[in-house]
Structure formats: structure tokens, C-alpha cells
Design an enzyme around this catalytic site. Structure first.
Site, PDB file in Angstrom:
ATOM      1  CE1 TYR A  94      43.864   1.825  43.019  1.00 21.99           C
ATOM      2  CE2 TYR A  94      45.165   3.823  42.985  1.00 21.99           C
ATOM      3  CZ  TYR A  94      44.326   2.997  42.493  1.00 21.99           C
ATOM      4  OH  TYR A  94      43.689   3.703  41.326  1.00 21.99           O
ATOM      5  CD  GLU A 136      44.925   6.371  39.907  1.00 21.69           C
ATOM      6  OE1 GLU A 136      45.309   6.539  41.210  1.00 21.69           O
ATOM      7  OE2 GLU A 136      43.953   5.576  39.653  1.00 21.69           O
ATOM      8  CE1 TYR A 189      36.909  14.697  36.432  1.00 22.67           C
ATOM      9  CE2 TYR A 189      35.894  13.629  34.258  1.00 22.67           C
ATOM     10  CZ  TYR A 189      36.658  13.666  35.377  1.00 22.67           C
ATOM     11  OH  TYR A 189      37.207  12.355  35.544  1.00 22.67           O
ATOM     12  CB  SER A 208      30.778  19.363  32.198  1.00 22.17           C
ATOM     13  OG  SER A 208      30.770  17.987  31.989  1.00 22.17           O
ATOM     14  N   GLY A 275      19.264  17.704  28.244  1.00 16.60           N
ATOM     15  CA  GLY A 275      19.373  18.310  29.357  1.00 16.60           C
ATOM     16  C   GLY A 275      20.522  19.056  29.952  1.00 16.60           C
ATOM     17  N   GLY A 277      23.089  17.897  30.107  1.00 18.96           N
ATOM     18  CA  GLY A 277      24.287  17.270  29.394  1.00 18.96           C
ATOM     19  C   GLY A 277      24.970  18.055  28.014  1.00 18.96           C
ATOM     20  CG  LEU A 278      23.786  22.578  27.119  1.00 23.13           C
ATOM     21  CD1 LEU A 278      22.995  23.496  26.399  1.00 23.13           C
ATOM     22  CD2 LEU A 278      23.278  22.293  28.564  1.00 23.13           C
ATOM     23  CG  PHE A 395      26.898  13.864  33.904  1.00 18.40           C
ATOM     24  CD1 PHE A 395      28.119  14.042  33.316  1.00 18.40           C
ATOM     25  CD2 PHE A 395      25.834  14.654  33.708  1.00 18.40           C
ATOM     26  CE1 PHE A 395      28.346  15.290  32.448  1.00 18.40           C
ATOM     27  CE2 PHE A 395      26.114  15.855  32.674  1.00 18.40           C
ATOM     28  CZ  PHE A 395      27.084  16.003  32.179  1.00 18.40           C
ATOM     29  N   GLY A 396      28.662  10.320  36.647  1.00 23.55           N
ATOM     30  CA  GLY A 396      28.499   9.575  37.811  1.00 23.55           C
ATOM     31  C   GLY A 396      29.448   8.165  37.406  1.00 23.55           C
TER      32      GLY A 396
END
Length: 403
Positions: A94, A136, A189, A208, A275, A277-278, A395-396
Site C-alpha cells: 500500500y 484485510e 473462488y 470459482s 455460460g 457463470g454457472l 468476473f474480473g
């Protein structure tokens, strides 16, 4: 921070709205010039596409807009914090980011960056860094005390590869030391790190977990990418498909992520995926089935066709064996056989689902490409679903602003 400094930060909001991405592009170029080793930490595909610069600009703007009460950003802090922990980001990094961000503000704004504004942004960044690193630290601590938990990168061995469709292959991954693993919360994930010869860099990507919670292994289900221009994310996925074999060693961090199946569900659940994403959804669904969930479950999935429909046979078996589960499938171009099996044609369309549950407390989990998430979210809102009941995984870098 003083009240005067907070006012100065608020006064820079119009500048950030107009020049935020210009600032973040300058920042990343500056930081990587001075610290090229950080390219091994950051996703260079998202750098190349501009997604990371845009995501950071949005975050900085949101922080400036809420400088008087940064606590309202805690959901964002939690999402980013989980991503940072999954990449093993440490507090000292940081300080590197802070030095180059403040220097970038000076260099981009020029004479408009008065000493007072620089002092205010220095104090504001330190406040944000303390907020992020403090949150964190609690996530790291939770992984330390969790059964079979760990922090940092840990070597795993690929035990098995299973083809789930023409595009998606599952990887069953176990600890290289023969130990056990921290059970994930369905929806989470893991980060996976590989060396990409094409870039001469280590690169990490989040996948994931598609298996039910286990202390023996993780399963990720990865889509192979095709096309002339494949970014770093695609290179990593294709590297797994083409180069990683059973018995190979790869590095993982412990499960993370804020897209999680709630533990106190007392109403129906709706899963909406497009897609690949499942992948987090299959973990959620199987977990509920194992727990003999007492409420109705609705499974909606859309993809191009049967050949790319991952887990189709397994899902059909789950649905046929459970009276509480309703399944609706959409293919772009279904065959006559598909139509006989009840598959609908076109993009997943909630308006075609008359029996979609809308009971109080129902949760709606959405995952897929950005355009898919936006449409499903808007369609749910149009049906009167409260936004607090809709949870989605992008995602991303986080670019979708819906809630």
C-alpha cells in the site's frame, strides 16, 4: 483528516469524474516503471484492456464522494479486500501504491495540485490504506485460525482433469503435501498462479470453486478461450487446458470472495447463470441439496447450445431427483430434440418464467458476462424484486454499478 482536508477532497470530485481514468493510467505506468516486479502481482490482461484503470478510477471517485463517511463503502472494501487477500497483497505494498498515486496526482493535475490538495490526498489515501489493510488483516486472521486454513501461496497438485463440455474442463486439485484444505463457502473462488512464458511473468487469476465444500480437494471448472486476440485471462485458462497435466504442481491461495451462499436462508432461492457463470452456482446448488434445503429452488441457465452446456447431465439428475427444484434452460439455437426436452430459444429471458418465485426473503444469485448480469438485474427489478435480494458475481475488476 481535518474537516478542511475533507472539503478539499470533495472539491476534486468533478476533476476525478472528468480525468479519473487518465490519472489511473498515468499511475499504473509510473508504478510499473519504478516497480516492474509488481507486474507479477497485477493482472496484465486487465491492464491491457483498461478494465483495471477504470475500476481504480471508479473506486477513487467513490471514496472522494464519500470522504465524510467512508464506512458506507464497506461492501466495496470487503469485495476488494477479499481479492487482495486472494492475491497475497501485503500492507507494505500500500505504501508503494500511495507514493505513486500521490505523485501521479501532482503530475497529472500540474499547477492545480496545490500543496493543500496534495496534503489532503496524502491524508485521504493513508486513511483508505489503513481501512483496507485493517479489513484485510481480519480476513487473513480468519484464514489463519480456520481449520486447515493458510495464507499466502501454497503448492497444489492436479489430481484429475474432467471434460464437462466442448469448452469447459474441471480440474480437481489437492495439496501437494498430502494435507487437507479449508472448506470454502459455496460461491467463493480461489486464486491460481502460473508462469506464462508469453509474458515472462507470473500471473494469477481467480476461478470459482465448482465443487461442494470439502477438506480434501478443490474443483475449478475452466473455459478455454478462442479467438485471435486473447488477453492474459484467456492465456491462463488456455495454459491450464493445454499445458497443465495430471500430476503437475500449481500455486493456490485459500478460498476468498464476498459472493457467498447465505447460511441463514429461510425462503426460496433462484440461481440465474450465463455460460461459464454457472460454476459458483453448481457449488451452491449441490450444497443446498446435500443439506436437504426445505424451500423451492429455481435454476435458470443460458448458453449457446448443448455442446457447451457444462454439467448438463449432472444437473438433470439433480433436478429429476428433487421435487423442490425447477430448471429452465435457454439455448441460442436449440435443436428439435432440445425443444422436446423443454429448452427455450434465445437469450435467457425472465419474462418467459411465469412461476419465478417472488416470496419475501427470496434470494436471487446472478453470474455471467457483464451484459448478462445487467439484463437479469434490470428484469428482476422490473418484476418488483428488491435490489437487496439480488446478489451477483462479476468476473474480473468490478465495473458494474447496479446496487
Amino acid at each position: 483528516m481535518t474537516s478542511e482536508q475533507k472539503q478539499l477532497i470533495s472539491a476534486t470530485v468533478p476533476v476525478l469524474k472528468e480525468n479519473g481514468v487518465l490519472l489511473t493510467k498515468h499511475f499504473y505506468n509510473r508504478m510499473f516503471t519504478h516497480h516492474p516486479e509488481l507486474k507479477n502481482l497485477f493482472n496484465m490482461g486487465n491492464q491491457q484492456s483498461g478494465k483495471q484503470q477504470t475500476a481504480l478510477a471508479m473506486t477513487v471517485l467513490a471514496y472522494a464522494e464519500n470522504i465524510a463517511n467512508p464506512g458506507v463503502l464497506m461492501p466495496t472494501v470487503d469485495r476488494i479486500g477479499n481479492k487482495h487477500v486472494s492475491l497475497d497483497v501485503r500492507p507494505e505494498q500500500y505504501q508503494i501504491v500511495g507514493r505513486h498515486l500521490i505523485a501521479s496526482i501532482q503530475e497529472v493535475l500540474g499547477d492545480a495540485a496545490t500543496p493543500e490538495i496534495i496534503d489532503a490526498w496524502t491524508a485521504a489515501y493513508q486513511q483508505l490504506a489503513d481501512l483496507m489493510s485493517g479489513h484485510e488483516a481480519t480476513i487473513y486472521q480468519a484464514k489463519t485460525v480456520a481449520q486447515y486454513g493458510w495464507i499466502g501461496w501454497r503448492p497444489f497438485k492436479v489430481k484429475e482433469k474432467v471434460k464437462e463440455s466442448e469448452e469447459i474442463t474441471s480440474f480437481y486439485i489437492v495439496p501437494a503435501d498430502g494435507g487437507q484444505v479449508m472448506a470454502h463457502i459455496p460461491g467463493q473462488y480461489i486464486s491460481l498462479r502460473v508462469f506464462l512464458p508469453e509474458l515472462n511473468l507470473y500471473q494469477a487469476r481467480q476461478y470459482s470453486i465448482s465443487s461442494v465444500p470439502s477438506q480434501a480437494y478443490y474443483r475449478i471448472s475452466v473455459k478455454a478461450e478462442k479467438g485471435a486476440s486473447i488477453d492474459t485471462n484467456g492465456l491462463i485458462s488456455n495454459h491450464l487446458h493445454e499445458c497443465i497435466k495430471v500430476g503437475d504442481i500449481i500455486d493456490l491461495t485459500a478460498p476468498a470472495g464476498d459472493f457467498r451462499l447465505a447460511e441463514d436462508l429461510t425462503a426460496p432461492v433462484v440461481f440465474i447463470s450465463g455460460g461459464v457463470g454457472l460454476t459458483p452456482m453448481i457449488s451452491m446448488l449441490q450444497n443446498l441439496v446435500e443439506k436437504n434445503f426445505d424451500y423451492p429452488i429455481t435454476w435458470l441457465h443460458g448458453c449457446r447450445n448443448r455442446s457447451v452446456h457444462a454439467f448438463k447431465n449432472q444437473l438433470d439428475e439433480i433436478v429429476n431427483g428433487n421435487d423442490r427444484i425447477e430448471q429452465y434452460v435457454f439455448y441460442d439455437i436449440p435443436t428439435e430434440m432440445d425443444k422436446l426436452e423443454g429448452v427455450m430459444e434465445g437469450f435467457l429471458d425472465l419474462s418467459k418464467i411465469a412461476a419465478l418465485p417472488q416470496f419475501p426473503g427470496t434470494k436471487y444469485y446472478v453470474c455471467g458476462p457483464a451484459v448478462f448480469i445487467r439484463k437479469q438485474y434490470q428484469d428482476l427489478i422490473a418484476r418488483g424484486i428488491e435490489k437487496e435480494s439480488i446478489l451477483f458475481e462479476e468476473f474480473g475488476p468490478a465495473l458494474i454499478q447496479l446496487n
